[in-house]
Enzyme design. Sequence first.
Site, PDB file in Angstrom:
ATOM      1  N   ARG A 122      -7.657  -2.021  13.372  1.00 39.01           N
ATOM      2  CA  ARG A 122      -6.529  -2.828  13.884  1.00 39.01           C
ATOM      3  C   ARG A 122      -6.267  -2.503  15.354  1.00 39.01           C
ATOM      4  NH1 ARG A 122      -8.032  -3.932  10.090  1.00 39.01           N
ATOM      5  NH2 ARG A 122      -7.166  -4.120   8.012  1.00 39.01           N
ATOM      6  N   CYS A 159       1.559  -7.133   6.559  1.00 38.71           N
ATOM      7  CA  CYS A 159       1.722  -5.684   6.508  1.00 38.71           C
ATOM      8  C   CYS A 159       2.364  -5.179   7.792  1.00 38.71           C
ATOM      9  CB  CYS A 159       0.371  -5.008   6.299  1.00 38.71           C
ATOM     10  SG  CYS A 159      -0.223  -5.219   4.617  1.00 38.71           S
TER      11      CYS A 159
HETATM   12  N1  EPU Z   1       0.226  -0.364  -3.755  1.00 38.81           N
HETATM   13  C1  EPU Z   1       1.282   0.163  -4.456  1.00 38.81           C
HETATM   14  N2  EPU Z   1       2.540  -0.330  -4.197  1.00 38.81           N
HETATM   15  C2  EPU Z   1       2.770  -1.317  -3.292  1.00 38.81           C
HETATM   16  C3  EPU Z   1       1.674  -1.852  -2.560  1.00 38.81           C
HETATM   17  C4  EPU Z   1       0.416  -1.358  -2.807  1.00 38.81           C
HETATM   18  O1  EPU Z   1       1.117   1.035  -5.276  1.00 38.81           O
HETATM   19  O2  EPU Z   1       3.937  -1.715  -3.119  1.00 38.81           O
HETATM   20  C5  EPU Z   1      -1.132   0.135  -4.010  1.00 38.81           C
HETATM   21  C6  EPU Z   1      -2.015  -0.942  -4.611  1.00 38.81           C
HETATM   22  O3  EPU Z   1      -1.881  -1.008  -5.981  1.00 38.81           O
HETATM   23  C7  EPU Z   1      -3.397  -0.485  -4.173  1.00 38.81           C
HETATM   24  C8  EPU Z   1      -3.140   0.196  -2.833  1.00 38.81           C
HETATM   25  O4  EPU Z   1      -1.747   0.488  -2.798  1.00 38.81           O
HETATM   26  O5  EPU Z   1      -3.911   0.460  -5.064  1.00 38.81           O
HETATM   27  C9  EPU Z   1      -3.538  -0.675  -1.652  1.00 38.81           C
HETATM   28  O6  EPU Z   1      -2.812  -1.885  -1.684  1.00 38.81           O
HETATM   29  P1  EPU Z   1      -3.472  -3.316  -1.364  1.00 38.81           P
HETATM   30  O7  EPU Z   1      -4.675  -3.508  -2.188  1.00 38.81           O
HETATM   31  O8  EPU Z   1      -2.401  -4.342  -1.464  1.00 38.81           O
HETATM   32  O9  EPU Z   1      -3.995  -3.216   0.100  1.00 38.81           O
HETATM   33  P2  EPU Z   1      -3.308  -2.654   1.412  1.00 38.81           P
HETATM   34  O10 EPU Z   1      -4.088  -1.503   1.895  1.00 38.81           O
HETATM   35  O11 EPU Z   1      -1.839  -2.459   1.224  1.00 38.81           O
HETATM   36  C10 EPU Z   1      -4.694  -4.080   3.088  1.00 38.81           C
HETATM   37  C11 EPU Z   1      -4.305  -4.719   4.399  1.00 38.81           C
HETATM   38  C12 EPU Z   1      -3.688  -6.092   4.118  1.00 38.81           C
HETATM   39  C13 EPU Z   1      -4.675  -6.944   3.351  1.00 38.81           C
HETATM   40  C14 EPU Z   1      -5.043  -6.214   2.047  1.00 38.81           C
HETATM   41  C15 EPU Z   1      -6.090  -6.956   1.248  1.00 38.81           C
HETATM   42  C16 EPU Z   1      -3.657  -3.002   5.987  1.00 38.81           C
HETATM   43  C17 EPU Z   1      -2.526  -2.243   6.569  1.00 38.81           C
HETATM   44  N3  EPU Z   1      -3.328  -3.899   5.053  1.00 38.81           N
HETATM   45  O12 EPU Z   1      -3.472  -3.882   2.390  1.00 38.81           O
HETATM   46  O13 EPU Z   1      -3.422  -6.701   5.361  1.00 38.81           O
HETATM   47  O14 EPU Z   1      -4.122  -8.202   3.059  1.00 38.81           O
HETATM   48  O15 EPU Z   1      -5.579  -4.916   2.371  1.00 38.81           O
HETATM   49  O16 EPU Z   1      -7.279  -7.084   1.975  1.00 38.81           O
HETATM   50  O17 EPU Z   1      -4.797  -2.798   6.357  1.00 38.81           O
HETATM   51  C18 EPU Z   1      -1.916  -7.390   7.058  1.00 38.81           C
HETATM   52  O18 EPU Z   1      -2.695  -6.908   7.870  1.00 38.81           O
HETATM   53  O19 EPU Z   1      -0.884  -8.005   7.410  1.00 38.81           O
HETATM   54  C19 EPU Z   1      -2.200  -7.244   5.655  1.00 38.81           C
HETATM   55  C20 EPU Z   1      -1.340  -7.613   4.707  1.00 38.81           C
END
Ligand code: EPU
Length: 301
Positions: A168, A217
């Site tokens: 990012r 995010c």
């Molecule tokens: N999780 C929780 N509680 C929550 C949210 C997430 O326990 O409230 C857990 C999920 O169950 C999972 C882990 O945390 O095991 C990761 O969560 P998720 O799969 O939703 O992915 P993320 O790392 O939170 C990233 C990107 C998102 C993108 C998703 C899917 C970043 C900071 N975020 O989210 O990007 O949509 O992967 O590819 O890299 C954005 O950039 O605006 C964004 C939303």
Amino acid sequence: MSWRDDFADILDADRDLAESSYYRIGGRARAFLEPRDAGETAALVAALARAGEPWRVLGGGANVLMDDADHDEPIVHPSRLRGRVEDGELVRVGAGESFPRLVADVAREGREGLETLAGIPGQVGGICAMNAGGRHGEFADRVVRVQVATTDGELRWLARDEVGFGYRHTDLPAGVVTAVELRLPFASDPEAVRGRAAEILRRKKETQPLRLPSSGCVFANPEGGSAGRLIDELGLKGRRVGDAEISPLHGNFIVNLGAARYAEVLALIDEIEAEAASRRGIALRREIRVWPAWRRPAEMS
Ligand code: EPU
């Protein structure tokens, strides 16, 4: 003559920024500039740099939280830099193109490479400048080179290695991204490409609050962890300040329930940062860009 006179044709002196923000939050811009092509962008950026005041670039508005006060700082919006030129595997795209539309178009044409970024909102220039991405990949993966209008008034093509892509993050020179060139080969199984995009979109709809205004995010993931999970574990989901709420669905989203103010979203951001620091010793890095309004000192206006 000031740059205001030179660029009067492309200047809007009373633009509602809330309309350009995924948060639906923002004050009035007193100098909103939409250059018509890359050359004009370079001339504008050079003039703004010479004026010596702060200025900003706004892409699709998908990753910014803008102050709801008046903004005197000039805001350059490259939305008119459109068009797509193809040469075999190479696809050159204007910075003002909609990124989700590009992702859908190239998948339909049977090209692979962008389907892993399905569902990411924004304009191509902003996606590039932030190196947007998710768990399946990031924009930099497909980049061959990037064109930038620099503050010395030049249009420069930078090879991928010169952009300094990180998580990012980019190390682009001061200026505005005007176009990108991507390598998007034709897939042997185009149906599989479209299937991957559909699956990613389906999962996002399940796990993210996409019906309410937000900038996605808020924080980058801390090393080896997930900001969403961390905020969840800290028990902060559902916390509200005014009409801003830490989403009960995904902890890394702060949503606008209707009439949220800039200060309300910021209060939640500050609270999350304070809790993560004091209870876990983690310094969260903001992924969204926060834009306080700049007011020109009275003697200069
Ligand atoms: N999780 C929780 N509680 C929550 C949210 C997430 O326990 O409230 C857990 C999920 O169950 C999972 C882990 O945390 O095991 C990761 O969560 P998720 O799969 O939703 O992915 P993320 O790392 O939170 C990233 C990107 C998102 C993108 C998703 C899917 C970043 C900071 N975020 O989210 O990007 O949509 O992967 O590819 O890299 C954005 O950039 O605006 C964004 C939303």
